[in-house]
Design an enzyme around this catalytic site. Structure first.
Site, mmCIF file in Angstrom:
data_model
loop_
_atom_site.group_PDB
_atom_site.id
_atom_site.type_symbol
_atom_site.label_atom_id
_atom_site.label_comp_id
_atom_site.label_asym_id
_atom_site.label_seq_id
_atom_site.Cartn_x
_atom_site.Cartn_y
_atom_site.Cartn_z
ATOM 1 N N ARG A 61 0.861 -1.208 -0.183
ATOM 2 C CA ARG A 61 -0.079 0.018 0.096
ATOM 3 C C ARG A 61 0.895 1.150 -0.047
ATOM 4 O O ARG A 61 2.034 1.200 0.322
ATOM 5 C CB ARG A 61 -0.873 0.036 1.125
ATOM 6 C CG ARG A 61 -1.791 -1.179 1.416
ATOM 7 C CD ARG A 61 -2.678 -1.059 2.486
ATOM 8 N NE ARG A 61 -3.536 -2.240 2.866
ATOM 9 C CZ ARG A 61 -3.536 -3.398 3.528
ATOM 10 N NH1 ARG A 61 -2.364 -3.513 4.012
ATOM 11 N NH2 ARG A 61 -4.341 -4.136 3.423
ATOM 12 N N LYS B 45 -2.513 -1.730 7.521
ATOM 13 C CA LYS B 45 -3.920 -1.365 7.487
ATOM 14 C C LYS B 45 -4.979 -2.135 8.219
ATOM 15 O O LYS B 45 -5.850 -1.693 8.944
ATOM 16 C CB LYS B 45 -4.359 -0.805 6.201
ATOM 17 C CG LYS B 45 -5.541 -0.093 6.238
ATOM 18 C CD LYS B 45 -5.950 0.213 4.743
ATOM 19 C CE LYS B 45 -7.399 0.760 4.729
ATOM 20 N NZ LYS B 45 -7.823 0.892 3.292
ATOM 21 N N HIS C 197 -2.865 2.929 -6.812
ATOM 22 C CA HIS C 197 -3.525 1.708 -6.049
ATOM 23 C C HIS C 197 -3.724 0.668 -7.139
ATOM 24 O O HIS C 197 -3.934 -0.652 -6.654
ATOM 25 C CB HIS C 197 -4.534 2.230 -5.216
ATOM 26 C CG HIS C 197 -5.077 1.152 -4.215
ATOM 27 N ND1 HIS C 197 -4.199 1.051 -2.898
ATOM 28 C CD2 HIS C 197 -6.234 0.737 -4.127
ATOM 29 C CE1 HIS C 197 -5.028 0.209 -2.366
ATOM 30 N NE2 HIS C 197 -6.053 0.031 -2.703
ATOM 31 N N ARG D 169 -1.566 -2.347 -7.083
ATOM 32 C CA ARG D 169 -1.830 -3.504 -6.256
ATOM 33 C C ARG D 169 -2.783 -4.339 -6.631
ATOM 34 O O ARG D 169 -2.513 -5.481 -6.449
ATOM 35 C CB ARG D 169 -2.232 -2.613 -4.639
ATOM 36 C CG ARG D 169 -2.584 -3.568 -3.612
ATOM 37 C CD ARG D 169 -2.838 -2.796 -2.324
ATOM 38 N NE ARG D 169 -3.576 -3.392 -1.365
ATOM 39 C CZ ARG D 169 -3.010 -4.542 -0.618
ATOM 40 N NH1 ARG D 169 -1.618 -4.648 -0.634
ATOM 41 N NH2 ARG D 169 -3.842 -4.782 0.189
ATOM 42 N N HIS E 220 -4.561 -8.807 3.417
ATOM 43 C CA HIS E 220 -6.346 -8.933 3.616
ATOM 44 C C HIS E 220 -6.379 -9.579 4.747
ATOM 45 O O HIS E 220 -5.929 -10.941 4.998
ATOM 46 C CB HIS E 220 -6.780 -9.230 2.237
ATOM 47 C CG HIS E 220 -6.597 -8.043 1.242
ATOM 48 N ND1 HIS E 220 -5.698 -8.023 0.127
ATOM 49 C CD2 HIS E 220 -7.337 -6.874 1.132
ATOM 50 C CE1 HIS E 220 -5.893 -6.844 -0.235
ATOM 51 N NE2 HIS E 220 -7.080 -6.293 0.015
ATOM 52 N N TYR F 44 -9.844 -6.965 -4.972
ATOM 53 C CA TYR F 44 -8.436 -6.726 -5.933
ATOM 54 C C TYR F 44 -8.089 -7.449 -6.792
ATOM 55 O O TYR F 44 -7.157 -7.370 -7.502
ATOM 56 C CB TYR F 44 -7.586 -6.528 -4.699
ATOM 57 C CG TYR F 44 -7.649 -5.313 -3.942
ATOM 58 C CD1 TYR F 44 -6.623 -4.314 -4.071
ATOM 59 C CD2 TYR F 44 -8.345 -5.100 -2.818
ATOM 60 C CE1 TYR F 44 -6.822 -3.186 -3.305
ATOM 61 C CE2 TYR F 44 -8.473 -4.049 -1.861
ATOM 62 C CZ TYR F 44 -7.664 -3.088 -2.386
ATOM 63 O OH TYR F 44 -7.485 -1.928 -1.577
#
Length: 324
Positions: free
Chosen positions: A191, A214, A274, A277, A300, A309
């Site tokens: 990220r 995150k 992003h 990613r 995740h 994603y």
């Protein structure tokens, strides 16, 4: 006047004693049954006070990269609802707000603002002892019936043919760091905030520590370890050693701006950092990695968020069918 332990005194005037006694009995029954909701505090509290308190007490607990956009949304909400009393804010007011905002921003931006406003009301009720009904709950039902908000749009952008080489071969003098950073994202799926915090001491041969992730508050873990491909290792070795110890030496905002400039210079349209990613995670699945393996690398917490994603190339699927 009705007095009950744990409640402020409640008083009301009546022309006849019998009416006052009936009111008192009904009110006492509601209090004893736990159905009574004292709205006096909410009637005297402006919504601007709750929005300001939310910014002071809740916003600082979020990721640092979320502070600026959340404060901006709170400022927007304050500008519209600042003069409303908490108890007087209804679903009708929220729907009117949505109609006004849709003339300025898109549906996704409005959804984020509604989510924030709803969270403010929930915090007021659960944390700050302000008895209030969340008007956003009913407003969302009305918005669905009126179909005011467009369906949720999920980005599925991946690199198009030739774009990888355009990033890789960007002019050396201007884009050396950011193009290597972009290629590093394709290899590691990091990220933006994790890239900004990446330090050389975190790299150990073909592994890299990510001390803070995150999703830590969801998973209960502290960071993760990311495997480095041979290309990712070469990128790390090619970067100049900095006195501050950081790999790239850019802030999150600087990373975004530098990548936008690179894309504009190279003629790459509608590509965000992003999106790389998305590219990394999709490539891992195409290489045959399992869900739990990809989740370990991407950070995740569950498959539902990881699925967003994942955009598998149809040409890859067709080639796989032909080979089977």
């Amino acid at each position: 006047m009705v007095r009950r332990k744990g409640h402020l005194p409640i008083s009301k005037s009546f022309p006849k004693r019998v009416l006052a006694e009936r009111w008192a009995r009904e009110l006492e029954a509601e209090i004893d049954a736990g159905r009574y909701r004292d709205t006096r505090v909410a009637e005297k509290t402006p919504l601007s006070a709750l929005l300001a308190r939310y910014e002071r007490e809740i916003t600082p607990n979020r990721e640092a990269t979320s502070h600026v956009p959340e404060k901006s949304r709170l400022k927007t909400l304050t500008g519209h609802f600042g003069n409303y009393m908490v108890a007087g804010t209804t679903s009708e007011h929220v729907v009117a707000y949505v109609r006004a905002r849709l003339t300025v921003v898109g549906s996704d931006a409005v959804r984020k603002e509604l989510h924030l406003l709803s969270d403010v009301f929930d915090c007021a009720r659960a944390m700050w002892s302000t008895p209030v009904i969340n008007p956003v709950t009913d407003a969302r039902r009305i918005l669905r019936k009126l179909r005011l908000l467009d369906p949720v749009s999920r980005r599925d952008r991946r690199l198009k043919p030739g774009e990888y080489d355009k990033i890789k071969n960007a002019p050396h003098r201007h884009f050396t760091v950011v193009n290597k950073l972009a290629l590093f994202v394709v290899e590691t799926g990091l990220r933006r905030g994790e890239l900004a915090r990446a330090r050389r001491e975190y790299v150990h041969d073909n592994l890299m520590d990510v001390p803070k992730s995150k999703s830590d508050w969801k998973t209960g873990k502290r960071g993760r370890v990311v495997p480095l491909s041979p290309l990712a290792q070469d990128i790390v070795k090619s970067l100049p050693t900095r006195l501050d110890g950081y790999l790239f030496g850019l802030t999150p905002r600087s990373i975004t701006q530098a990548f936008q400039r690179l894309c504009e210079a190279q003629g790459i349209a509608d590509l965000r950092l992003h999106d790389l990613r998305h590219e990394a995670i999709s490539r891992w699945f195409e290489l045959g990695f399992q869900i739990h393996e990809v989740a370990a690398m991407s950070g995740h917490g569950d498959w539902r968020s990881l699925k967003i994603y994942t955009q598998i190339d149809p040409a890859y699927l067709a080639a796989k069918l032909s080979a089977s």
